[in-house]
Design an enzyme around this catalytic site. Structure first.
Site, PDB file in Angstrom:
ATOM      1  N   CYS A 172       0.784  -1.098   0.135  1.00  0.00           N
ATOM      2  CA  CYS A 172       0.020   0.058   0.016  1.00  0.00           C
ATOM      3  C   CYS A 172       0.763   1.423  -0.209  1.00  0.00           C
ATOM      4  CB  CYS A 172      -1.027  -0.106   1.094  1.00  0.00           C
ATOM      5  SG  CYS A 172      -1.632   1.453   1.564  1.00  0.00           S
ATOM      6  N   HIS A 198     -25.237  23.048   1.434  1.00  0.00           N
ATOM      7  CA  HIS A 198     -25.232  23.573  -0.185  1.00  0.00           C
ATOM      8  C   HIS A 198     -24.006  24.484  -0.198  1.00  0.00           C
ATOM      9  CE1 HIS A 198     -27.046  24.765  -3.774  1.00  0.00           C
ATOM     10  NE2 HIS A 198     -27.029  26.292  -3.594  1.00  0.00           N
ATOM     11  N   ALA A 206      -6.572  -2.169   1.348  1.00  0.00           N
ATOM     12  CA  ALA A 206      -5.502  -1.989   2.336  1.00  0.00           C
ATOM     13  C   ALA A 206      -6.349  -1.838   3.758  1.00  0.00           C
ATOM     14  CB  ALA A 206      -4.824  -0.702   1.933  1.00  0.00           C
TER      15      ALA A 206
END
Ligand code: NAD
Length: 459
Positions: free
Chosen positions: A43, A436, A311
């Protein structure tokens, strides 16, 4: 040398192994953590982290290339791969250093450098050292596979070599349209290569909901990435200038680079697993849901256990095993609740069941809703297309799957996994206010719509 005794001996210090070591040390266990290469494993050094750094460089290139669309006059002069690698290696270096510091400061962990081998259900041998564990945890990870007759070398690479390319190929063929294939195809295209993906199945990212594959294929077509689905390779040859891929049916493709991304195999050969009596299937170690192998106290975690090779599944396995050994009785890791993100452009993120899987499980009593990102302000601002698809069991049941495609959708998978993991009803999610203008709002609005009260969408 006399044998050294530990509560837990862990073979492999990748995501699964080091997570297990750190958690076990927190719980007061003594640990030997054995690694032949670098702490952090695939990883950190050859997988997630370097590829996502490349994908970020790719995004910067695309942003420069498309700047005029946003009224900014910038030009992309070139991709300086040495600069790309310096940036990528800087990220890896800082994370590696941090991780080394963490392991070093956990005094209960003895870090053993060298190649270990399971010599008995309670013993790992590393050179002339014999490490005895009341428990042994196998976490040896995976390697990039190739196909029979396709030899890695020269212009034919796996992701291991492609991470440090010193030149952007004019043309690249990517063999395999799974996760690694589409991520590398995306990077190479952004860096300027002409890219062709050859995939044996009838769609890209076949582990995802078919609607996601369709949208990705559409987006890739727009990016002029060619996807040859339903195509199999008959042979590969190379000379100094090019690599030639012959497809079954006789057609040939040529390129300067062939990336082989046909899956990762478990790294279990020659490590003494079979001799110790472990049950193996095509190289994978078979375990029960508590990751016990059935041989003494030997457990196996991460990519060597059949299931998604991710991972974060490795981390979860490692922590689970440490806690189980310490008697905390943790809940087993459930593969279908593990979120997945593919970082190509556009990104793909999903958790839970696809529509097909839900129909297998619940019969035809399944409802779905697809929210088009066209109705989402922030997605419009980013200039991305895509959707969020919700899968619900029955007309009134909980949300059992969330499937998203579009720029930055990976960041939305956190809330999606809480929704699926907590078996929320669309009506439950609809009571929460989503900020928003964010892309997160699209996830909120999809649930509003499924709850029968759409805002910027149709019911
Ligand atoms: P994969 O299984 O995702 O995809 C391999 C693809 O190759 C499949 O679609 C398969 O049909 C195709 N294939 C196999 N043989 C072929 C042939 N002869 N001709 C044409 N196509 C062929 O495997 P991968 O992409 O190599 O990735 C390996 C693992 O690493 C996966 O489990 C993946 O989840 C993991 N990974 C995850 C991430 C992420 O989470 N972002 C990133 C990279 C890798």
């Amino acid at each position: 040398m006399p044998a050294e005794a530990f509560d837990i001996v862990i073979l492999g210090a990748g995501s699964g192994g080091y997570a297990c070591a750190l958690r076990a040390a927190q719980l007061g266990k003594t640990v030997a953590l054995v690694e032949k290469d670098k702490l952090g494993g695939t990883c950190l050094h050859n997988g997630c982290i370097p590829t996502k750094a490349l994908l970020h460089s790719a995004e910067v290139a695309d942003t420069a290339r498309e700047s005029a669309k946003y009224g900014v006059q910038a030009t992309l002069e070139s991709i300086d791969l040495s600069g790309v690698h310096a940036y990528k290696d800087g990220v890896i270096g800082r994370l590696h250093k941090g991780l080394q510091g963490l392991v070093k400061s956990a005094t209960a962990i003895t870090y053993v450098e060298g190649e270990g081998r399971l010599a008995s259900p309670t013993t790992v041998v590393v050179g002339d050292r014999e490490l005895q564990g009341e428990h042994v945890v196998l976490a040896t990870g995976s390697y990039a596979r190739t196909l029979p007759g396709v030899e890695i070398g020269g212009r034919v690479m796996t992701s291991d070599q492609a991470l440090s390319l010193d030149e952007v190929p004019a043309r690249a063929i990517v063999l395999g349209g799974g996760v690694i294939g589409v991520e590398f195809a995306s990077v190479l295209r952004s860096f300027g290569s002409e890219v062709t993906i050859v995939e044996a199945l009838d769609r890209l990212v076949a582990a995802e909901d078919p609607a996601v594959s369709k949208q990705l294929e559409r987006a890739f077509r727009k990016r002029k990435i060619v996807a040859r689905t339903g195509a199999r390779v008959a042979g590969v040859s190379q000379d100094e200038d090019k690599v030639t891929v012959e497809l079954e049916g006789g057609q040939t493709l040529e390129a300067e680079l062939l990336l082989v991304a046909v899956g990762r195999g478990p790294r279990t050969e020659g490590l003494g697993y079979e001799e110790a009596g472990l049950t193996m299937d095509r190289g994978f170690v078979i375990t029960d849901e508590r990751l016990q192998t059935g041989v003494g106290t030997v457990r196996a975690i991460g990519d060597i256990v059949p299931g998604p090779q991710l991972a974060h599944r490795g981390f979860a396995h490692g922590i689970f095993v440490a806690e189980d050994i310490a008697g905390l009785d943790p809940a087993p890791v459930r593969d279908h609740l593990i979120p997945k993100v593919t970082y190509c452009d556009p990104e793909i993120a999903s958790v839970g069941l696809s529509e097909e899987q839900a129909r297998e499980q619940y019969g035809d009593d399944v409802s779905t809703y697809e929210y088009n990102l066209g109705g989402n302000g922030k997605s419009q601002i980013l200039g991305t297309a895509g959707f969020i698809k919700l899968v619900r069991s029955g007309a009134e049941g909980p949300v059992v799957g969330v499937h998203m495609v579009g720029a930055r959708m990976g960041e939305q998978v956190g809330e999606a996994q809480l929704i699926v993991g907590w078996e929320a009803l669309p009506e439950d999610v609809a009571t929460f206010i989503h900020a928003h203008p964010t892309q997160n709002e699209a996830l909120g609005e999809a649930h509003l719509a499924l709850a029968g009260k759409p805002l910027h969408a149709h019911a």
